[in-house]
Each structure stands twice: as structure tokens, then as C-alpha cells.
Design an enzyme around this catalytic site. Structure first.
Site, PDB file in Angstrom:
ATOM      1  N   GLU A  76       3.318   3.363  -2.056  1.00 20.60           N
ATOM      2  CA  GLU A  76       3.650   3.404  -3.481  1.00 20.60           C
ATOM      3  C   GLU A  76       5.141   3.662  -3.701  1.00 20.60           C
ATOM      4  O   GLU A  76       5.625   4.773  -3.515  1.00 20.60           O
ATOM      5  CB  GLU A  76       2.819   4.476  -4.184  1.00 20.60           C
ATOM      6  CG  GLU A  76       1.325   4.158  -4.181  1.00 20.60           C
ATOM      7  CD  GLU A  76       0.531   5.148  -5.007  1.00 20.60           C
ATOM      8  OE1 GLU A  76       1.156   6.069  -5.580  1.00 20.60           O
ATOM      9  OE2 GLU A  76      -0.694   5.008  -5.081  1.00 20.60           O
ATOM     10  N   LEU A  77       5.830   2.601  -4.086  1.00 15.47           N
ATOM     11  CA  LEU A  77       7.257   2.695  -4.384  1.00 15.47           C
ATOM     12  C   LEU A  77       7.547   2.262  -5.816  1.00 15.47           C
ATOM     13  O   LEU A  77       8.480   2.754  -6.445  1.00 15.47           O
ATOM     14  CB  LEU A  77       8.058   1.823  -3.409  1.00 15.47           C
ATOM     15  CG  LEU A  77       7.936   2.190  -1.924  1.00 15.47           C
ATOM     16  CD1 LEU A  77       8.663   1.167  -1.072  1.00 15.47           C
ATOM     17  CD2 LEU A  77       8.475   3.583  -1.662  1.00 15.47           C
ATOM     18  N   GLY A  78       6.755   1.321  -6.337  1.00 17.29           N
ATOM     19  CA  GLY A  78       6.987   0.802  -7.679  1.00 17.29           C
ATOM     20  C   GLY A  78       6.912   1.862  -8.751  1.00 17.29           C
ATOM     21  O   GLY A  78       7.729   1.894  -9.681  1.00 17.29           O
ATOM     22  N   GLY A  95       0.800  -1.225   0.000  1.00 18.31           N
ATOM     23  CA  GLY A  95       0.000   0.000   0.000  1.00 18.31           C
ATOM     24  C   GLY A  95       0.827   1.267   0.000  1.00 18.31           C
ATOM     25  O   GLY A  95       0.285   2.365  -0.114  1.00 18.31           O
ATOM     26  N   SER A 111       3.428  -7.390 -19.459  1.00 23.15           N
ATOM     27  CA  SER A 111       2.861  -7.739 -18.159  1.00 23.15           C
ATOM     28  C   SER A 111       1.930  -8.939 -18.212  1.00 23.15           C
ATOM     29  O   SER A 111       1.211  -9.141 -19.195  1.00 23.15           O
ATOM     30  CB  SER A 111       2.072  -6.542 -17.599  1.00 23.15           C
ATOM     31  OG  SER A 111       2.888  -5.398 -17.455  1.00 23.15           O
ATOM     32  N   HIS A 156      -0.435   0.199 -13.312  1.00 21.51           N
ATOM     33  CA  HIS A 156       0.187   0.914 -14.426  1.00 21.51           C
ATOM     34  C   HIS A 156      -0.676   2.074 -14.927  1.00 21.51           C
ATOM     35  O   HIS A 156      -0.142   3.125 -15.305  1.00 21.51           O
ATOM     36  CB  HIS A 156       0.505  -0.059 -15.566  1.00 21.51           C
ATOM     37  CG  HIS A 156       1.622  -0.994 -15.247  1.00 21.51           C
ATOM     38  ND1 HIS A 156       2.925  -0.564 -15.083  1.00 21.51           N
ATOM     39  CD2 HIS A 156       1.650  -2.338 -15.041  1.00 21.51           C
ATOM     40  CE1 HIS A 156       3.708  -1.592 -14.801  1.00 21.51           C
ATOM     41  NE2 HIS A 156       2.960  -2.680 -14.765  1.00 21.51           N
TER      42      HIS A 156
END
Length: 471
Positions: A276-278, A274, A303, A401
Site C-alpha cells: 500500500e503506497l497509493g 499489494g 474516478s 478509496h
């Protein structure tokens, strides 16, 4: 130290010993001992500790009520008095366990302990056995941990690091172990994934220097890839001067690099779910690749589509009640051909198709595989674009995405025919394309207006088919 056991009450670490407000070396030592003892406990004992932490050491309801009443009663006073009352109200809502977490964060390894603690909590929350009075408190504890970890793992505190074959064996092994999308088979496989025409980047946190937080694998290709096997499986090529098969070239030719394909992104710490790093990692990697290859203009993912097959099988079961959304994506000709392939009438066709898909038998039947290509691509486009949860797209990877500002660009038939790919999405894969100048606007449009940016090629798949008799 006595062995950890629920039969020995003194073996459970005491929260009361570390809840004190004062700071001292003794208190620091007790906090370290608490963390060490907690880590060695079985899951049932950990749950009891977390329940005690969440309930006994939450904020005091009576004090918060009094502070709230005081704040309301001072609404007509001058601003200084109002602000002071507001500060008292704010302080009354601060849970006692905030002191514990603040003290733990200062310890060596303390941040990792809190990440793992939240992972324990998240593993326990879905358990129906704890659906009691403690559940709201545990959820509040989870939210508090998420908030303080969000601050600790702000992108400004993270370091971007490229992993190569010269990186430490420990880090390479970690990368291999954490790979969740396309499992690494052996050392040769990981060497390929960090070698020529490949880039592997990770986020590292100063408090967890030996732990990759998020891992992003990127392939440098001559075009936007449509099949994962060309990326994750090292192939042999035949040279013009030698009839022997040799490994791919070891030196990169920039002229052959026209696209960067993000084919696997993995968050390694469940306790950071939860946060957000990606998306931040993708943005940083785009800048790194552009700095290395300024001519690259094509950035895309390749993907998986997790849960598509599961959703499709559910829709096939609905057909007997004539309430499935997928019926309109099959032509009358395709239905008749399925009758012939399955050697049954239309009443049994959908059951036969359900069985063929659930067993993956269809992939080895060339006639059935070709017959299903267009209908399944259409149904998959519907799933990605039209199936929603709270106005957001249902598929979690698509949501990630699209929220980052990507475009749903292309569906790829037979993009991954491995057992995992078939179980995920009947072998279909998707490209989410990142147009750098449009990502911010696309992201805002999706978050605020729930608008899905999609290419004409994908949107054209959504047109339902109709037989002449239905017109």
C-alpha cells in the site's frame, strides 16, 4: 559471454554459486553476474530459475520439523530454554533464498531487480501450465518477496516529488508512459497536466531514483468535477477583449481554486502489487495542497468504475432466467418505452439492450440515452455498494478509496464518454470524497465492519422501483 539459450546448459545462471553464507568480492561479482544473466533470459528460462529457487532453496522441512518438536518438548523448561528453542525454530523456517535476496539488495540496482523479479513471478503464477508441485513453493516465494519489498518501500524511505514542466524530459516521459487511467496523447497534453491549476506528484525511492513508484494527478478547480473531459482535455476559451481563441491562463488565481480533484493514480511497478503506497501518497498530497492553499476544504476523486459494464452485461444475460438483481431498478414505464425504442416485445427487450450496450450504440441514440440515465445510475449504485467479494466491495477502485477512508459521494452520468469510459462503466464516473477529519474513522469502519460510507444522494439511488401491480 555465451548467448542465452536453453540449448546451452551453462548459459543459465547458477544459484548454487551465490547461495553461500560467506561474504566476499568474488561472491558479490557472481551475484551481479547472476542478475545480469537472469534479466536477459526468455520467460521460459526465467520460470525454471524461479522454480529452482522456490523449491530447492526454500527452508528445510525436516530441520523445521525437528526444531518444532524440540520447541514443544521444552515447553516445561525455564523461559531462557524456551526462548532459545523458539529461536532455533524461527531460524529453521528461514528459506535459503533469503541469503540471495539479502545479497542482491546490497547491489546497485538490486532493489529494482527484486521488484522486476516479483513482477516476473506474478506474471507466471496465473499460468495453468505451472499448476504443479512447484506452485505452492512459487506462491511462498512471492509472499516472501512481498514482505521484504514492503520493508524496503516503507513510506519512510520514499520521497515525495512534484513534477512540473521544468522536470527532466526523462521523468516527464516516464509519467506519460505509465499513465494508465487517461492516456497522454502528446507533449502538449503532458504540459497541460503538469501546468497551471494542475499538480502531479510522485513517490521516488532512493534505490530507484529515475523511476516514479506511484503517480498522482490532481486538478485544482472551483468545484468538485463531474466530467473528466474538463480536466484531461485542454480547451480553448474566448476572451472578452479578443474574438480569437486563446489558451487558458498561465497564472493561477487562488480565488478560483476551491477543490482538489484526484483524477488519476497509477502504481507503476507490478512487482510492488499489494504494497500500500497509493493511500500514503494521497495523504501526503493533501497536506501539500493544504500548505499551498489553506482555504481548500474539498478533496475528492473523479474516478472510473472499471468492470461495471462487464458486470452489467452479465446481469442482462441472467434476466432470461429471471435471476438478475437489476430488474427491480427499471419501472414499468421504462420497460414499455424500451419496447417502443427497440420495436420488440418484452421478451426480446433485454437482449436488444444487451446488444446496444455491448456495441455502445446506445450513446448515440438520444432517446435511449435519456431513458437509461436513471436506471443505470441506480444499477451502478447497487454495484458499488452491494456487490461484494469476501465482504469487501467488488470494485477494486471503490475498495481502494473506501479503505483509505473516503466517502462514496456522487455518481456522474456521462462523466467519461470516451471509448475507454464507455467500455469501463457506460460513461459513468464517481466522486470519492475525502473529509479529512473523518477518513480514519471511515477507514476503520470499512476494514473492521465492512461498512461503506456513502452520501444520502448515492444511497437514495438504491431504492428499487415498483409498479402499481406489484404492490
Amino acid at each position: 559471454m555465451a548467448p542465452m539459450s536453453s540449448k546451452i546448459p551453462m548459459s543459465r545462471p547458477s544459484l548454487d554459486h551465490i547461495i553461500q553464507k560467506n561474504e566476499s568480492q568474488v561472491l558479490e561479482s557472481k551475484t551481479q553476474q547472476f542478475c545480469k544473466q537472469y534479466t536477459s533470459l526468455p520467460a521460459t528460462e526465467k520460470l525454471e530459475i524461479l522454480k529452482e529457487l522456490a523449491q530447492k532453496h526454500d527452508f528445510d522441512l525436516e530441520s523445521a520439523k525437528n526444531a518444532a518438536e524440540s520447541f514443544v518438548s521444552h515447553k516445561d523448561k525455564n523461559i531462557a530454554v524456551q526462548l532459545k528453542a523458539a529461536e532455533r525454530l524461527k531460524a529453521s523456517l528461514n528459506p535459503s533464498y533469503a541469503q540471495i535476496f539479502s545479497r542482491i539488495r546490497k547491489l546497485e540496482g538490486g532493489v529494482k531487480f527484486l521488484v522486476d523479479l516479483r513482477a516476473d513471478l506474478m506474471n507466471m503464477l496465473p499460468n495453468s501450465n505451472i499448476n504443479d508441485d512447484s506452485t505452492p513453493h512459487l506462491k511462498a516465494l512471492n509472499n516472501y518477496l512481498k514482505d521484504i519489498l514492503s520493508f524496503s518501500f516503507n513510506v519512510g524511505f520514499l520521497k515525495l516529488e512534484r513534477i512540473t514542466w521544468d522536470s527532466s524530459c526523462f521523468m516527464l516521459e516516464k509519467i506519460s508512459e505509465y499513465e494508465a487511467v487517461h492516456p497522454v496523447r502528446n507533449w502538449t497534453d503532458i504540459k497541460h497536466r503538469v501546468g497551471p491549476y494542475r499538480r502531479c506528484y510522485v513517490f521516488i525511492h532512493s534505490s530507484m531514483p529515475r523511476e516514479p513508484i506511484v503517480v498522482l494527478h490532481t486538478a485544482l478547480t472551483n468545484e468538485i468535477s463531474s466530467n473528466i473531459m474538463s480536466i484531461v482535455r485542454q480547451t480553448k476559451v474566448q476572451t472578452e477583449t479578443d474574438q480569437k481563441f486563446t489558451l487558458p491562463e498561465t497564472l493561477e488565481d487562488p480565488r478560483k481554486i476551491q477543490a482538489a480533484i484526484f483524477y488519476s493514480i497509477t502504481s507503476t511497478q507490478k512487482g510492488l502489487h499489494g504494497i500500500e503506497l497509493g493511500n500514503q501518497l494521497i495523504k501526503k498530497v493533501v497536506r501539500e495542497v493544504q500548505a499551498e492553499f489553506p482555504h481548500i476544504k474539498q478533496f475528492s476523486t473523479l474516478s472510473p468504475i472499471p468492470s461495471f459494464r462487464e458486470w452489467l452485461l452479465l446481469e442482462l444475460r441472467k434476466i432470461k432466467n429471471d435471476n438478475s438483481v437489476i430488474l427491480s431498478y427499471f419501472t414499468e414505464r421504462e420497460k414499455k418505452e424500451m419496447e417502443q425504442i427497440f420495436n420488440c416485445d418484452m421478451h426480446d427487450v433485454w437482449f436488444s439492450l444487451h446488444q446496444a450496450i455491448i456495441s455502445n450504440r446506445w450513446i448515440s441514440d438520444e432517446d435511449l440515452k435519456e431513458l437509461l440515465r436513471i436506471p443505470l445510475l441506480k444499477i451502478c449504485a447497487h454495484y458499488l455498494l452491494k456487490e461484494k467479494r469476501r465482504a469487501n466491495v467488488l470494485n477494486s477502485v471503490a475498495h481502494f478509496h473506501l479503505r483509505n477512508g473516503a466517502v462514496l459521494w456522487r455518481l456522474n452520468w456521462a462523466g467519461d464518454t470516451s471509448p475507454r469510459g464507455l467500455d469501463n462503466s457506460c460513461g459513468i464516473m464517481v466522486n470519492y470524497r475525502y473529509y479529512i477529519d473523518e477518513t480514519e474513522e471511515n477507514s476503520r469502519n470499512y476494514v473492521e465492519n465492512y461498512h461503506v460510507a456513502a452520501s444520502d444522494e448515492v444511497k437514495d439511488l438504491l431504492a428499487p422501483v415498483f409498479s402499481k401491480s406489484s404492490l
